[in-house]
Motif scaffolding. Sequence first.
Motif, PDB file in Angstrom:
ATOM      1  N   GLU A  97       0.810  -1.206   0.000  1.00 17.67           N
ATOM      2  CA  GLU A  97       0.000   0.000   0.000  1.00 17.67           C
ATOM      3  C   GLU A  97       0.851   1.267   0.000  1.00 17.67           C
ATOM      4  N   ASP A  98       2.050   1.198   0.617  1.00 17.23           N
ATOM      5  CA  ASP A  98       2.897   2.384   0.666  1.00 17.23           C
ATOM      6  C   ASP A  98       3.746   2.554  -0.588  1.00 17.23           C
ATOM      7  N   GLY A  99       3.609   1.625  -1.540  1.00 20.37           N
ATOM      8  CA  GLY A  99       4.347   1.734  -2.794  1.00 20.37           C
ATOM      9  C   GLY A  99       5.776   1.243  -2.731  1.00 20.37           C
ATOM     10  N   ASN A 100       6.244   0.802  -1.569  1.00 20.34           N
ATOM     11  CA  ASN A 100       7.622   0.346  -1.407  1.00 20.34           C
ATOM     12  C   ASN A 100       7.744  -1.149  -1.692  1.00 20.34           C
ATOM     13  N   GLY A 101       7.743  -1.516  -2.960  1.00 21.26           N
ATOM     14  CA  GLY A 101       7.935  -2.906  -3.333  1.00 21.26           C
ATOM     15  C   GLY A 101       6.663  -3.730  -3.248  1.00 21.26           C
ATOM     16  N   CYS A 102       6.850  -5.042  -3.222  1.00 18.48           N
ATOM     17  CA  CYS A 102       5.724  -5.976  -3.233  1.00 18.48           C
ATOM     18  C   CYS A 102       5.848  -6.995  -2.105  1.00 18.48           C
ATOM     19  N   GLU A 103       4.748  -7.697  -1.870  1.00 19.99           N
ATOM     20  CA  GLU A 103       4.715  -8.786  -0.896  1.00 19.99           C
ATOM     21  C   GLU A 103       4.154 -10.029  -1.567  1.00 19.99           C
ATOM     22  N   VAL A 104       4.446 -11.182  -1.013  1.00 18.58           N
ATOM     23  CA  VAL A 104       3.920 -12.432  -1.545  1.00 18.58           C
ATOM     24  C   VAL A 104       2.447 -12.547  -1.184  1.00 18.58           C
ATOM     25  N   GLY A 105       1.607 -12.686  -2.198  1.00 18.74           N
ATOM     26  CA  GLY A 105       0.180 -12.796  -1.966  1.00 18.74           C
ATOM     27  C   GLY A 105      -0.173 -14.049  -1.178  1.00 18.74           C
ATOM     28  N   GLY A 106      -1.066 -13.913  -0.203  1.00 18.43           N
ATOM     29  CA  GLY A 106      -1.495 -15.053   0.591  1.00 18.43           C
ATOM     30  C   GLY A 106      -0.921 -15.091   1.987  1.00 18.43           C
ATOM     31  N   VAL A 107       0.141 -14.324   2.245  1.00 15.98           N
ATOM     32  CA  VAL A 107       0.710 -14.263   3.598  1.00 15.98           C
ATOM     33  C   VAL A 107      -0.094 -13.237   4.388  1.00 15.98           C
ATOM     34  N   SER A 108      -0.704 -13.646   5.493  1.00 19.21           N
ATOM     35  CA  SER A 108      -1.580 -12.754   6.248  1.00 19.21           C
ATOM     36  C   SER A 108      -0.789 -11.633   6.917  1.00 19.21           C
ATOM     37  N   GLN A 109      -1.475 -10.511   7.132  1.00 20.94           N
ATOM     38  CA  GLN A 109      -0.857  -9.385   7.818  1.00 20.94           C
ATOM     39  C   GLN A 109      -0.494  -9.752   9.244  1.00 20.94           C
ATOM     40  N   GLN A 110      -1.285 -10.643   9.865  1.00 19.63           N
ATOM     41  CA  GLN A 110      -0.988 -11.093  11.225  1.00 19.63           C
ATOM     42  C   GLN A 110       0.373 -11.764  11.306  1.00 19.63           C
ATOM     43  N   VAL A 111       0.631 -12.652  10.352  1.00 14.21           N
ATOM     44  CA  VAL A 111       1.915 -13.357  10.346  1.00 14.21           C
ATOM     45  C   VAL A 111       3.059 -12.379  10.103  1.00 14.21           C
ATOM     46  N   MET A 112       2.865 -11.461   9.154  1.00 16.55           N
ATOM     47  CA  MET A 112       3.915 -10.489   8.867  1.00 16.55           C
ATOM     48  C   MET A 112       4.195  -9.610  10.076  1.00 16.55           C
ATOM     49  N   ASP A 113       3.135  -9.174  10.755  1.00 14.21           N
ATOM     50  CA  ASP A 113       3.327  -8.324  11.939  1.00 14.21           C
ATOM     51  C   ASP A 113       4.029  -9.077  13.065  1.00 14.21           C
ATOM     52  N   LEU A 114       3.660 -10.348  13.247  1.00 12.25           N
ATOM     53  CA  LEU A 114       4.253 -11.139  14.322  1.00 12.25           C
ATOM     54  C   LEU A 114       5.760 -11.267  14.140  1.00 12.25           C
ATOM     55  N   PHE A 115       6.196 -11.434  12.900  1.00 13.29           N
ATOM     56  CA  PHE A 115       7.618 -11.631  12.641  1.00 13.29           C
ATOM     57  C   PHE A 115       8.301 -10.352  12.142  1.00 13.29           C
ATOM     58  N   SER A 116       7.773  -9.216  12.565  1.00  8.91           N
ATOM     59  CA  SER A 116       8.383  -7.916  12.244  1.00  8.91           C
ATOM     60  C   SER A 116       8.670  -7.151  13.524  1.00  8.91           C
ATOM     61  N   SER A 117       9.184  -7.862  14.521  1.00 15.78           N
ATOM     62  CA  SER A 117       9.440  -7.225  15.813  1.00 15.78           C
ATOM     63  C   SER A 117      10.487  -6.120  15.695  1.00 15.78           C
ATOM     64  N   ARG A 118      11.447  -6.284  14.789  1.00 15.39           N
ATOM     65  CA  ARG A 118      12.464  -5.247  14.603  1.00 15.39           C
ATOM     66  C   ARG A 118      11.822  -3.956  14.078  1.00 15.39           C
ATOM     67  N   LYS A 119      10.920  -4.102  13.107  1.00 11.02           N
ATOM     68  CA  LYS A 119      10.225  -2.941  12.554  1.00 11.02           C
ATOM     69  C   LYS A 119       9.397  -2.248  13.617  1.00 11.02           C
ATOM     70  N   ALA A 120       8.714  -3.041  14.448  1.00 11.77           N
ATOM     71  CA  ALA A 120       7.883  -2.464  15.507  1.00 11.77           C
ATOM     72  C   ALA A 120       8.729  -1.669  16.495  1.00 11.77           C
ATOM     73  N   THR A 121       9.891  -2.211  16.839  1.00 11.52           N
ATOM     74  CA  THR A 121      10.790  -1.515  17.767  1.00 11.52           C
ATOM     75  C   THR A 121      11.256  -0.194  17.180  1.00 11.52           C
ATOM     76  N   LEU A 122      11.683  -0.217  15.915  1.00 12.62           N
ATOM     77  CA  LEU A 122      12.183   0.999  15.270  1.00 12.62           C
ATOM     78  C   LEU A 122      11.068   2.028  15.105  1.00 12.62           C
ATOM     79  N   SER A 123       9.866   1.575  14.736  1.00 18.09           N
ATOM     80  CA  SER A 123       8.754   2.506  14.543  1.00 18.09           C
ATOM     81  C   SER A 123       8.432   3.244  15.833  1.00 18.09           C
ATOM     82  N   THR A 124       8.480   2.527  16.955  1.00 22.26           N
ATOM     83  CA  THR A 124       8.209   3.147  18.253  1.00 22.26           C
ATOM     84  C   THR A 124       9.263   4.197  18.583  1.00 22.26           C
TER      85      THR A 124
END
Length: 236
Positions: free
Chosen positions: A76-103
Amino acid sequence: LIAAAFTHHISRDGDPQLHVHIAVANLVQRADGGDETFRQLDTRALHNQRLSIAAQVDREMEARMIARGYTMVPREDGNGCEVGGVSQQVMDLFSSRKATLSTEVAKMAEAYRRKYGHEPSKRTLWLMGQQAAAMTRRPKSAARRVHGTTGGDADDAERLAAWEAQTTAREMTVLSQVHKDVAEFGSRPAAVIDDDIKAMAARAAVAEVQRHHAVWSLSELRFEVGRALPPGASAE
């Protein structure tokens, strides 16, 4: 160019994150073979091409994923693509580094607003992200360990078991289900890049570089062309 590629499979926080580091040697020989002397590269010129290189790498990865039967869905932000079918829940769960940096970046941005009375620029936010990454970076040895294992460096089986346990603890679809979800998402035909699509991408790219930069380079333009084209298309 002489380069060495290092494949890594996890992030600094131990999440699954397949990525490659490429170290380019700062020495080259003459292309015409006039002598065997190694000379130093103009590293500033090479560094200025990083956005163009990033666009080419992203597009090559997308094309290879599509060739393997995966559907690449634009973010949605235009920064590349994601593999279709992978849920946002799974991506968020395994993006702890991103969550830390965003905070951390959010805290810095709020402090910036209080001090200067206006929003930080795109460049300032990027610098805040770099600072947050340096402040919160864990040693690589710590990233290789998974919580709950017997100690020392976890092997692939232990890491997979720990990641599976994370999804189970959150009452989410088990990690082993992800591949099936992706397969069931189905495939879509590759985009046909005609002259109209190319012209549209060119107009969008020029508009973007003019919006973000008073002075811009061909490298930055190629990066925006890559963002404007549909998945699997070449940025060239």
